[in-house]
Design an enzyme around this catalytic site. Sequence first.
Site, PDB file in Angstrom:
ATOM      1  N   LYS A 175       0.859  -1.184   0.000  1.00  0.00           N
ATOM      2  CA  LYS A 175       0.000   0.000   0.000  1.00  0.00           C
ATOM      3  C   LYS A 175       0.893   1.231   0.000  1.00  0.00           C
ATOM      4  O   LYS A 175       1.467   1.620   1.009  1.00  0.00           O
ATOM      5  CB  LYS A 175      -0.928   0.060   1.211  1.00  0.00           C
ATOM      6  CG  LYS A 175      -2.059   1.062   0.951  1.00  0.00           C
ATOM      7  CD  LYS A 175      -2.531   1.864   2.131  1.00  0.00           C
ATOM      8  CE  LYS A 175      -1.618   2.896   2.664  1.00  0.00           C
ATOM      9  NZ  LYS A 175      -1.508   4.148   1.864  1.00  0.00           N
ATOM     10  N   GLU A 251      10.755   1.710   9.757  1.00  0.00           N
ATOM     11  CA  GLU A 251      11.766   2.734   9.472  1.00  0.00           C
ATOM     12  C   GLU A 251      11.089   4.075   9.612  1.00  0.00           C
ATOM     13  O   GLU A 251      10.255   4.440   8.788  1.00  0.00           O
ATOM     14  CB  GLU A 251      12.297   2.579   8.033  1.00  0.00           C
ATOM     15  CG  GLU A 251      12.979   1.261   7.731  1.00  0.00           C
ATOM     16  CD  GLU A 251      14.326   1.112   8.408  1.00  0.00           C
ATOM     17  OE1 GLU A 251      14.819   2.085   9.026  1.00  0.00           O
ATOM     18  OE2 GLU A 251      14.894   0.022   8.326  1.00  0.00           O
ATOM     19  N   CYS A 285      14.337  10.823   5.454  1.00  0.00           N
ATOM     20  CA  CYS A 285      14.440  10.395   6.845  1.00  0.00           C
ATOM     21  C   CYS A 285      15.851  10.617   7.379  1.00  0.00           C
ATOM     22  O   CYS A 285      16.035  10.829   8.562  1.00  0.00           O
ATOM     23  CB  CYS A 285      14.020   8.941   6.993  1.00  0.00           C
ATOM     24  SG  CYS A 285      14.829   7.850   5.824  1.00  0.00           S
ATOM     25  N   GLU A 380      11.054  16.435  13.568  1.00  0.00           N
ATOM     26  CA  GLU A 380      11.373  16.254  12.155  1.00  0.00           C
ATOM     27  C   GLU A 380      10.562  17.282  11.364  1.00  0.00           C
ATOM     28  O   GLU A 380       9.330  17.242  11.379  1.00  0.00           O
ATOM     29  CB  GLU A 380      10.986  14.828  11.733  1.00  0.00           C
ATOM     30  CG  GLU A 380      11.360  14.487  10.322  1.00  0.00           C
ATOM     31  CD  GLU A 380      11.109  13.016   9.983  1.00  0.00           C
ATOM     32  OE1 GLU A 380       9.994  12.518  10.242  1.00  0.00           O
ATOM     33  OE2 GLU A 380      12.043  12.373   9.462  1.00  0.00           O
TER      34      GLU A 380
HETATM   35  P1  NAI Z   1       2.624   8.822   7.464  1.00  0.00           P
HETATM   36  O1  NAI Z   1       3.735   8.201   8.204  1.00  0.00           O
HETATM   37  O2  NAI Z   1       1.361   9.078   8.188  1.00  0.00           O
HETATM   38  O3  NAI Z   1       2.269   7.898   6.180  1.00  0.00           O
HETATM   39  C1  NAI Z   1       3.131   6.917   5.671  1.00  0.00           C
HETATM   40  C2  NAI Z   1       2.328   5.736   5.178  1.00  0.00           C
HETATM   41  O4  NAI Z   1       1.647   5.120   6.264  1.00  0.00           O
HETATM   42  C3  NAI Z   1       1.242   6.077   4.170  1.00  0.00           C
HETATM   43  O5  NAI Z   1       1.168   5.031   3.227  1.00  0.00           O
HETATM   44  C4  NAI Z   1      -0.015   6.131   5.030  1.00  0.00           C
HETATM   45  O6  NAI Z   1      -1.181   5.883   4.298  1.00  0.00           O
HETATM   46  C5  NAI Z   1       0.254   5.019   6.017  1.00  0.00           C
HETATM   47  N1  NAI Z   1      -0.412   5.139   7.323  1.00  0.00           N
HETATM   48  C6  NAI Z   1      -0.456   6.221   8.131  1.00  0.00           C
HETATM   49  N2  NAI Z   1      -1.117   5.937   9.275  1.00  0.00           N
HETATM   50  C7  NAI Z   1      -1.510   4.643   9.202  1.00  0.00           C
HETATM   51  C8  NAI Z   1      -2.245   3.759  10.062  1.00  0.00           C
HETATM   52  N3  NAI Z   1      -2.692   4.172  11.257  1.00  0.00           N
HETATM   53  N4  NAI Z   1      -2.448   2.495   9.657  1.00  0.00           N
HETATM   54  C9  NAI Z   1      -1.972   2.065   8.470  1.00  0.00           C
HETATM   55  N5  NAI Z   1      -1.307   2.853   7.604  1.00  0.00           N
HETATM   56  C10 NAI Z   1      -1.054   4.117   7.961  1.00  0.00           C
HETATM   57  O7  NAI Z   1       3.191  10.155   6.816  1.00  0.00           O
HETATM   58  P2  NAI Z   1       2.489  11.562   6.529  1.00  0.00           P
HETATM   59  O8  NAI Z   1       1.336  11.803   7.447  1.00  0.00           O
HETATM   60  O9  NAI Z   1       2.234  11.654   5.098  1.00  0.00           O
HETATM   61  O10 NAI Z   1       3.669  12.582   6.908  1.00  0.00           O
HETATM   62  C11 NAI Z   1       3.690  13.249   8.148  1.00  0.00           C
HETATM   63  C12 NAI Z   1       5.106  13.437   8.624  1.00  0.00           C
HETATM   64  O11 NAI Z   1       5.738  12.186   8.740  1.00  0.00           O
HETATM   65  C13 NAI Z   1       6.021  14.203   7.700  1.00  0.00           C
HETATM   66  O12 NAI Z   1       5.887  15.563   7.887  1.00  0.00           O
HETATM   67  C14 NAI Z   1       7.383  13.702   8.105  1.00  0.00           C
HETATM   68  O13 NAI Z   1       7.875  14.415   9.203  1.00  0.00           O
HETATM   69  C15 NAI Z   1       7.116  12.286   8.513  1.00  0.00           C
HETATM   70  N6  NAI Z   1       7.498  11.327   7.471  1.00  0.00           N
HETATM   71  C16 NAI Z   1       8.683  10.725   7.607  1.00  0.00           C
HETATM   72  C17 NAI Z   1       9.125   9.850   6.661  1.00  0.00           C
HETATM   73  C18 NAI Z   1      10.443   9.202   6.814  1.00  0.00           C
HETATM   74  O14 NAI Z   1      10.883   8.516   5.914  1.00  0.00           O
HETATM   75  N7  NAI Z   1      11.098   9.381   7.919  1.00  0.00           N
HETATM   76  C19 NAI Z   1       8.356   9.565   5.443  1.00  0.00           C
HETATM   77  C20 NAI Z   1       7.071  10.243   5.404  1.00  0.00           C
HETATM   78  C21 NAI Z   1       6.688  11.096   6.392  1.00  0.00           C
END
Ligand code: NAI
Length: 476
Positions: A175, A251, A285, A380
């Site tokens: 996903k 991660e 990240c 972050e």
């Molecule tokens: P997110 O971490 O919420 O989303 C990442 C993935 O997880 C997406 O595919 C989303 O649909 C899925 N997801 C989120 N919550 C879930 C749940 N409860 N159950 C199942 N799947 C779930 O990232 P978001 O909200 O787009 O970004 C927010 C912040 O996260 C960013 O501002 C950044 O600081 C951080 N982030 C960090 C990343 C990294 O690689 N360290 C990558 C993306 C975001």
Amino acid sequence: MERIRHVIDGGLKDSATGATFMTTNPYTREPWAEVALGGEREVRAAIDAARRAFDEGPWGRMPVAERVTLLHRFADLLERDAPELSRMDTLDMGKPYGDGSGADVAGNASHLREHAEHARLATAPTFPGNGRHHIFSQYEAAGVVAAITPWNLPVLMAVSKLGPALAWGNTVVLKPAEQSPAAATRLALLALEAGVPPGVVNVVHGFGPGAAGEALASSPGIDRLTFTGSTAAGAAIGMLAARHLVPVLLECGGKGPSIIFADADPELAIPMSAMAAFANSGQLCVAGSRVYAQRPVYEEVVRGLVEQARAWVVGDPMDPATRLGPLATGEQFARVQGFLEEIPAAGGTILTGGAIPGGWLVRPTVVTGLAPGARACREEIFGPVVVVTPFDTDDEVVALANDTEFGLSASCFTRDRGRAHEMADRLRAGIVWVNTFGVRDWRAPFGGYRRSGVGREGAEHSRAFYTEAKTVVLGY
Ligand code: NAI
Ligand code: MG
């Protein structure tokens, strides 16, 4: 308007209800593709297909050499379609087209190739000497792998899960992030074209909490859950998987320090630190979002970073001159702006940068004068924003660098080899770069201390996660 569909059981599928959502080009802020909106039903169908492909299909019992050949063919196709995959990432999340900064699409094929080669050459221990039994071990595919990926490097994140999961003989339900769905569907089609059997790579599109992501993470039908994204989502997903004792690989976020000692080569340290902070608009990240500069070179480092920041061309990600595209989403833009707005009140000074009005572009931003407790020093940001802080002694900078809830990556710049080794030992992070930034080797462990995640990726670590180890005892 382009269309992006699920890939389930080897075919392109719409959702049962016909529901869709839009993915937005962050440069034009216009929707560019209509995406099938998956929910519980599509997730269940994908898990069932993956289970059948694992239990009954040719994949499960395929000799490793044949599987490896298919994965190399998959990698060849990824290289063939690199321009198209790169275009999809640019349209979905604004990464400069063909961007080489740790994220180039053709280079990502190495994930598929290297994990495949590792699987081909792998052996497993035997335990001789018992005299009455032959005791040996073997690694078996874990089963159905659920993969949930973020939007910051869509192709790289997908192949970093697909590579090891497939190499070890698993089937996958991926996903991708709702903000960047396009590349995942294309990758699944390329796997099919390469001859990977139907049902081995499935893609379901949709949102996270209360939606497709949650349905996948909480399903008793998966054997492994691998995730990259925010620490908050990682924790939520880990709890869902724990209900069925499904092992997780998480991660998550980072707040990487870049330490510049007075004895460092400024020609190396300053541009590398700028790259660590600004590449992919800071949406990495492993971003080096905190620079610590030793007092004698502090002014020089600040001047140099400002110069670098002003030289980075910000704009249309399809324009080859552009080094920084827009932030990936309006939400992300608002989040970064929120951090920037707080900086003056927290005692900080923005020396250069800031948002460009009328879009989601943020220029590389250099901030000084913040105390270590400021939110911009602790959370972050995921934008092209770097906070520069002076320090005097090695002990002081180790304490500052390690004073974070994260621990994914760190870099330091020094010409003193003893100091380099000492820093490598003392920095609490999963990867420490000395006099460089961003270099990865897929054999080496990758992952975070503390809230940066759970587990490690990388050849042997990936094998441990994506397989079950079995002991066999044969009586003489
Ligand atoms: P997110 O971490 O919420 O989303 C990442 C993935 O997880 C997406 O595919 C989303 O649909 C899925 N997801 C989120 N919550 C879930 C749940 N409860 N159950 C199942 N799947 C779930 O990232 P978001 O909200 O787009 O970004 C927010 C912040 O996260 C960013 O501002 C950044 O600081 C951080 N982030 C960090 C990343 C990294 O690689 N360290 C990558 C993306 C975001
Ligand atoms: Mg988008």
